[in-house]
Scaffold this motif. Structure first.
Motif, PDB file in Angstrom:
ATOM      1  N   MET A   1     -56.623  -9.343 -60.880  1.00  0.00           N
ATOM      2  CA  MET A   1     -55.551 -10.282 -61.190  1.00  0.00           C
ATOM      3  C   MET A   1     -54.312  -9.976 -60.354  1.00  0.00           C
ATOM      4  SD  MET A   1     -55.476 -12.920 -63.174  1.00  0.00           S
ATOM      5  CE  MET A   1     -56.728 -12.483 -64.385  1.00  0.00           C
ATOM      6  N   LEU A   2     -54.012  -8.700 -60.170  1.00  0.00           N
ATOM      7  CA  LEU A   2     -52.862  -8.301 -59.360  1.00  0.00           C
ATOM      8  C   LEU A   2     -53.035  -8.702 -57.902  1.00  0.00           C
ATOM      9  CD1 LEU A   2     -52.318  -4.838 -61.013  1.00  0.00           C
ATOM     10  CD2 LEU A   2     -50.569  -6.612 -60.877  1.00  0.00           C
ATOM     11  N   ARG A   3     -54.270  -8.792 -57.467  1.00  0.00           N
ATOM     12  CA  ARG A   3     -54.533  -9.300 -56.118  1.00  0.00           C
ATOM     13  C   ARG A   3     -54.489 -10.822 -56.079  1.00  0.00           C
ATOM     14  NH1 ARG A   3     -58.085 -11.857 -53.057  1.00  0.00           N
ATOM     15  NH2 ARG A   3     -59.376 -12.309 -54.886  1.00  0.00           N
ATOM     16  N   TYR A   4     -55.178 -11.447 -57.028  1.00  0.00           N
ATOM     17  CA  TYR A   4     -55.426 -12.888 -56.998  1.00  0.00           C
ATOM     18  C   TYR A   4     -54.192 -13.712 -57.376  1.00  0.00           C
ATOM     19  CZ  TYR A   4     -58.026 -17.221 -57.988  1.00  0.00           C
ATOM     20  OH  TYR A   4     -58.503 -18.513 -58.007  1.00  0.00           O
ATOM     21  N   GLU A   5     -53.454 -13.286 -58.391  1.00  0.00           N
ATOM     22  CA  GLU A   5     -52.260 -14.003 -58.853  1.00  0.00           C
ATOM     23  C   GLU A   5     -51.145 -12.998 -59.154  1.00  0.00           C
ATOM     24  OE1 GLU A   5     -51.376 -16.991 -58.938  1.00  0.00           O
ATOM     25  OE2 GLU A   5     -52.932 -18.392 -59.576  1.00  0.00           O
ATOM     26  N   PRO A   6     -50.607 -12.330 -58.131  1.00  0.00           N
ATOM     27  CA  PRO A   6     -49.613 -11.275 -58.382  1.00  0.00           C
ATOM     28  C   PRO A   6     -48.317 -11.838 -58.947  1.00  0.00           C
ATOM     29  CG  PRO A   6     -49.718 -11.788 -56.038  1.00  0.00           C
ATOM     30  CD  PRO A   6     -50.840 -12.540 -56.690  1.00  0.00           C
ATOM     31  N   PRO A   7     -47.682 -11.126 -59.871  1.00  0.00           N
ATOM     32  CA  PRO A   7     -46.431 -11.618 -60.454  1.00  0.00           C
ATOM     33  C   PRO A   7     -45.268 -11.615 -59.473  1.00  0.00           C
ATOM     34  CG  PRO A   7     -46.966  -9.438 -61.298  1.00  0.00           C
ATOM     35  CD  PRO A   7     -48.151  -9.888 -60.515  1.00  0.00           C
ATOM     36  N   VAL A   8     -45.310 -10.750 -58.457  1.00  0.00           N
ATOM     37  CA  VAL A   8     -44.286 -10.736 -57.407  1.00  0.00           C
ATOM     38  C   VAL A   8     -44.944 -11.222 -56.119  1.00  0.00           C
ATOM     39  CG1 VAL A   8     -42.652  -9.351 -56.083  1.00  0.00           C
ATOM     40  CG2 VAL A   8     -43.059  -8.820 -58.496  1.00  0.00           C
ATOM     41  N   GLN A   9     -44.481 -12.343 -55.592  1.00  0.00           N
ATOM     42  CA  GLN A   9     -45.126 -12.964 -54.439  1.00  0.00           C
ATOM     43  C   GLN A   9     -44.564 -12.450 -53.112  1.00  0.00           C
ATOM     44  OE1 GLN A   9     -47.237 -16.469 -54.789  1.00  0.00           O
ATOM     45  NE2 GLN A   9     -47.898 -14.950 -56.285  1.00  0.00           N
ATOM     46  N   TYR A  10     -43.289 -12.152 -53.054  1.00  0.00           N
ATOM     47  CA  TYR A  10     -42.727 -11.609 -51.815  1.00  0.00           C
ATOM     48  C   TYR A  10     -41.468 -10.812 -52.114  1.00  0.00           C
ATOM     49  CZ  TYR A  10     -39.057 -15.268 -51.603  1.00  0.00           C
ATOM     50  OH  TYR A  10     -37.979 -16.082 -51.870  1.00  0.00           O
ATOM     51  N   ARG A  11     -41.106  -9.961 -51.155  1.00  0.00           N
ATOM     52  CA  ARG A  11     -39.858  -9.185 -51.211  1.00  0.00           C
ATOM     53  C   ARG A  11     -39.139  -9.317 -49.874  1.00  0.00           C
ATOM     54  NH1 ARG A  11     -37.564  -8.380 -55.714  1.00  0.00           N
ATOM     55  NH2 ARG A  11     -38.225 -10.537 -55.529  1.00  0.00           N
ATOM     56  N   THR A  12     -37.834  -9.141 -49.886  1.00  0.00           N
ATOM     57  CA  THR A  12     -37.039  -9.254 -48.662  1.00  0.00           C
ATOM     58  C   THR A  12     -36.486  -7.891 -48.254  1.00  0.00           C
ATOM     59  OG1 THR A  12     -35.029  -9.778 -49.910  1.00  0.00           O
ATOM     60  CG2 THR A  12     -36.367 -11.632 -49.185  1.00  0.00           C
ATOM     61  N   ARG A  13     -36.436  -7.669 -46.949  1.00  0.00           N
ATOM     62  CA  ARG A  13     -35.923  -6.431 -46.386  1.00  0.00           C
ATOM     63  C   ARG A  13     -35.070  -6.776 -45.158  1.00  0.00           C
ATOM     64  NH1 ARG A  13     -37.656  -4.981 -50.651  1.00  0.00           N
ATOM     65  NH2 ARG A  13     -39.214  -3.350 -51.052  1.00  0.00           N
ATOM     66  N   LEU A  14     -34.519  -5.750 -44.499  1.00  0.00           N
ATOM     67  CA  LEU A  14     -33.757  -5.945 -43.271  1.00  0.00           C
ATOM     68  C   LEU A  14     -34.224  -4.924 -42.239  1.00  0.00           C
ATOM     69  CD1 LEU A  14     -31.280  -7.805 -42.411  1.00  0.00           C
ATOM     70  CD2 LEU A  14     -29.962  -5.704 -42.485  1.00  0.00           C
ATOM     71  N   ALA A  15     -34.475  -5.383 -41.011  1.00  0.00           N
ATOM     72  CA  ALA A  15     -34.830  -4.472 -39.929  1.00  0.00           C
ATOM     73  C   ALA A  15     -33.579  -3.729 -39.472  1.00  0.00           C
ATOM     74  CB  ALA A  15     -35.443  -5.247 -38.761  1.00  0.00           C
ATOM     75  N   ILE A  16     -33.653  -2.406 -39.406  1.00  0.00           N
ATOM     76  CA  ILE A  16     -32.497  -1.622 -38.952  1.00  0.00           C
ATOM     77  C   ILE A  16     -32.747  -1.047 -37.555  1.00  0.00           C
ATOM     78  CG2 ILE A  16     -31.622  -1.120 -41.244  1.00  0.00           C
ATOM     79  CD1 ILE A  16     -32.994   1.592 -41.131  1.00  0.00           C
ATOM     80  N   ALA A  17     -33.835  -1.515 -36.929  1.00  0.00           N
ATOM     81  CA  ALA A  17     -34.145  -1.187 -35.527  1.00  0.00           C
ATOM     82  C   ALA A  17     -35.115  -2.241 -35.034  1.00  0.00           C
ATOM     83  CB  ALA A  17     -34.758   0.207 -35.412  1.00  0.00           C
ATOM     84  N   ASP A  18     -35.274  -2.352 -33.731  1.00  0.00           N
ATOM     85  CA  ASP A  18     -36.297  -3.240 -33.190  1.00  0.00           C
ATOM     86  C   ASP A  18     -37.676  -2.739 -33.603  1.00  0.00           C
ATOM     87  OD1 ASP A  18     -34.241  -4.594 -31.993  1.00  0.00           O
ATOM     88  OD2 ASP A  18     -34.720  -3.978 -29.942  1.00  0.00           O
ATOM     89  N   ILE A  19     -38.555  -3.671 -34.033  1.00  0.00           N
ATOM     90  CA  ILE A  19     -39.882  -3.283 -34.503  1.00  0.00           C
ATOM     91  C   ILE A  19     -40.935  -4.158 -33.821  1.00  0.00           C
ATOM     92  CG2 ILE A  19     -41.375  -2.976 -36.506  1.00  0.00           C
ATOM     93  CD1 ILE A  19     -38.858  -2.934 -38.254  1.00  0.00           C
ATOM     94  N   PRO A  20     -41.663  -3.597 -32.839  1.00  0.00           N
ATOM     95  CA  PRO A  20     -42.771  -4.354 -32.236  1.00  0.00           C
ATOM     96  C   PRO A  20     -43.964  -4.381 -33.200  1.00  0.00           C
ATOM     97  CG  PRO A  20     -42.003  -2.552 -30.825  1.00  0.00           C
ATOM     98  CD  PRO A  20     -41.450  -2.314 -32.190  1.00  0.00           C
ATOM     99  N   ILE A  21     -44.512  -5.575 -33.442  1.00  0.00           N
ATOM    100  CA  ILE A  21     -45.645  -5.692 -34.362  1.00  0.00           C
ATOM    101  C   ILE A  21     -46.360  -7.013 -34.129  1.00  0.00           C
ATOM    102  CG2 ILE A  21     -44.159  -6.642 -36.208  1.00  0.00           C
ATOM    103  CD1 ILE A  21     -46.023  -5.165 -38.215  1.00  0.00           C
ATOM    104  N   ALA A  22     -47.682  -6.973 -34.072  1.00  0.00           N
ATOM    105  CA  ALA A  22     -48.531  -8.160 -33.947  1.00  0.00           C
ATOM    106  C   ALA A  22     -48.097  -9.062 -32.791  1.00  0.00           C
ATOM    107  CB  ALA A  22     -48.530  -8.940 -35.265  1.00  0.00           C
ATOM    108  N   GLY A  23     -47.718  -8.447 -31.671  1.00  0.00           N
ATOM    109  CA  GLY A  23     -47.337  -9.218 -30.503  1.00  0.00           C
ATOM    110  C   GLY A  23     -45.951  -9.803 -30.540  1.00  0.00           C
ATOM    111  N   VAL A  24     -45.170  -9.425 -31.560  1.00  0.00           N
ATOM    112  CA  VAL A  24     -43.798  -9.924 -31.737  1.00  0.00           C
ATOM    113  C   VAL A  24     -42.883  -8.717 -31.898  1.00  0.00           C
ATOM    114  CG1 VAL A  24     -42.268 -11.239 -33.272  1.00  0.00           C
ATOM    115  CG2 VAL A  24     -44.592 -12.060 -32.824  1.00  0.00           C
ATOM    116  N   THR A  25     -41.640  -8.841 -31.483  1.00  0.00           N
ATOM    117  CA  THR A  25     -40.648  -7.803 -31.768  1.00  0.00           C
ATOM    118  C   THR A  25     -39.641  -8.344 -32.766  1.00  0.00           C
ATOM    119  OG1 THR A  25     -40.848  -6.719 -29.614  1.00  0.00           O
ATOM    120  CG2 THR A  25     -38.819  -6.337 -30.840  1.00  0.00           C
TER     121      THR A  25
END
Length: 419
Positions: free
Chosen positions: A294-318
């Motif tokens: 259930m925690l996988r299929y219908e999680p009570p928290v859908q997303y969280r917000t953060r802030l990048a404090i440095a450049d982060i290369p990931i998945a072909g994007v920075t």
């Protein structure tokens, strides 16, 4: 369809009942820049990497004036009266980075001990059965109002050490302050005023209660946090009064709201798949596996917000420094590159390392308690409700996209079995 418009659709209340097709479209581009400069991360591998990355800050939150759906309005209630230059030190610990986060979280985890949480199983069972007994003679209930809301607030009040006579007031405060937990929901002037008044009232009450816990210690979390240990190192072993109030409010509000959604989403899902409801009714031993799915299929928290404090290369994007980042946990939980047949509800999965409780430094403090509450509640409801049916599907949802759950879940049934 452009991924820059898909997240706007996720936030649209019209899509609250089923955002998962939108997540599937977003996963085509694992890290997608939005028009306002925010980066939405939607695939399991990338979320799991970033959620533990020290270059992602929980403390330096995005500016809600520029990024309307980011930030956490509840932090405004804590820091609004405080001078700007010291505000950072007065955010709740879940919105702080190391080393402050680690010190405060350690104190909470020590008070929130496994033994203390385990002892709550019996009390949670009693509370659950008391609430179900009130269904006697009825043919229909609203699961949210009649069960999912009152159960976890009563449990957390008992853990904190709130006197029983004050529990109804705490439920009212929790309901009001939950409106300030939703990142994408900026309160109107009337709601903001109510939140500020509510926060003032609960803070004053808690300061008085903390003073009593120091004069008359008891076996509860507030007593432990208020009195610290005997090590003599006050800076590391005892919270100041501000952090005590902030922690108590967050345990009440954040823990309560997410558990409400976990229980309600679980009942909704099980009644959509009645073969699993019957399995639980026949064999309560499947409950832990069912809850993890259930925690996988219908999680009570859908997303969280953060802030990048440095450049982060990931998945072909920075992701550039100072860019807001959305970690779309619910999308990662449906990622076919991580989970076979991810849109199928399957409690028998052999490998279910979901993101339902987040991860990294900010993995949910209350996860063990939430699991106990959900297990006790679902087993009792499955065994005691005779022939339950959904009155409305989909049910009405709360407007928030991050803390996602039904506002009401009306059920009809043919009476209750003996407890």
């Amino acid at each position: 369809m452009s991924c820059t418009t898909l997240f706007e659709q996720v936030l649209d209340p019209d899509n609250r009942a089923n955002p998962y097709p939108l997540f599937a479209e977003l996963r085509r581009q694992p890290v997608c820049r939005q028009e306002d400069g925010t980066y939405v991360v939607s695939t399991h591998a990338e979320i799991a990497r970033l959620i533990s990355d020290p270059r992602i800050s929980s403390e330096d939150l995005p500016d809600p004036q520029k990024f309307r759906w980011t930030g956490h309005p509840i932090t405004d209630l804590f820091v609004r009266p405080i001078r700007a230059e010291i505000r950072r030190r007065h955010q709740p610990f879940i919105f702080r980075d190391p080393p402050d986060h680690d010190r405060l979280r350690g104190l909470v985890m020590r008070a929130f001990s496994p033994e203390r949480v385990r002892r709550m199983r019996e009390e949670t069972t009693d509370l659950t059965n008391e609430l179900i007994e009130k269904f006697a003679g009825k043919a229909r209930i609203d699961l949210v109002d009649d069960f999912s809301y009152p159960l976890p607030v009563t449990v957390i009040c008992k853990l904190l050490g709130v006197p029983p006579e004050d529990e109804p007031q705490f439920q009212g405060w929790a309901t009001q302050l939950a409106t300030a937990l939703e990142p994408n929901q900026r309160a109107d002037a009337e709601t903001q005023a109510k939140n500020e008044q509510c926060f003032t009232e609960i803070s004053e009450f808690l300061r008085d209660l903390i003073a009593k816990k120091r004069d008359e210690p008891q076996d509860d979390i507030l007593t432990d946090l208020a009195n610290g240990s005997d090590s003599g190192d006050a800076d590391t072993e005892r919270m100041n009064d501000f952090d005590l109030v902030a922690t108590a409010v967050l345990l009440l509000v954040a823990g309560h709201e997410t558990t409400v959604n976990l229980i309600t989403n679980s009942v909704l899902t099980l009644l959509r798949f009645p073969e699993h409801w019957q399995r639980l009714r026949d064999d309560s031993a499947i409950a832990p596996r069912l809850i993890e799915e259930m925690l996988r299929y219908e999680p009570p928290v859908q997303y969280r917000t953060r802030l990048a404090i440095a450049d982060i290369p990931i998945a072909g994007v920075t992701i550039p420094k100072d860019a807001p980042v959305v970690l779309l946990l619910a999308s990662g939980n449906r990622d076919p590159n991580r989970f076979a047949d991810p849109d199928r509800f399957d409690p028998d999965r052999s490998d279910n390392r979901h993101l339902g409780f987040g991860g990294g430094l900010h993995y949910c403090v209350g996860a063990p308690l939430a699991r106990i509450e959900a297990e006790v509640a679902l087993v009792a409801l499955a065994k005691r409700l005779n022939n339950p049916r959904l009155v409305e599907d989909p049910p009405p949802y709360r407007p928030g996209a991050s803390l996602r759950g039904p506002r009401h879940l009306c059920l009809s049934f043919d009476g209750i079995a003996a407890g």
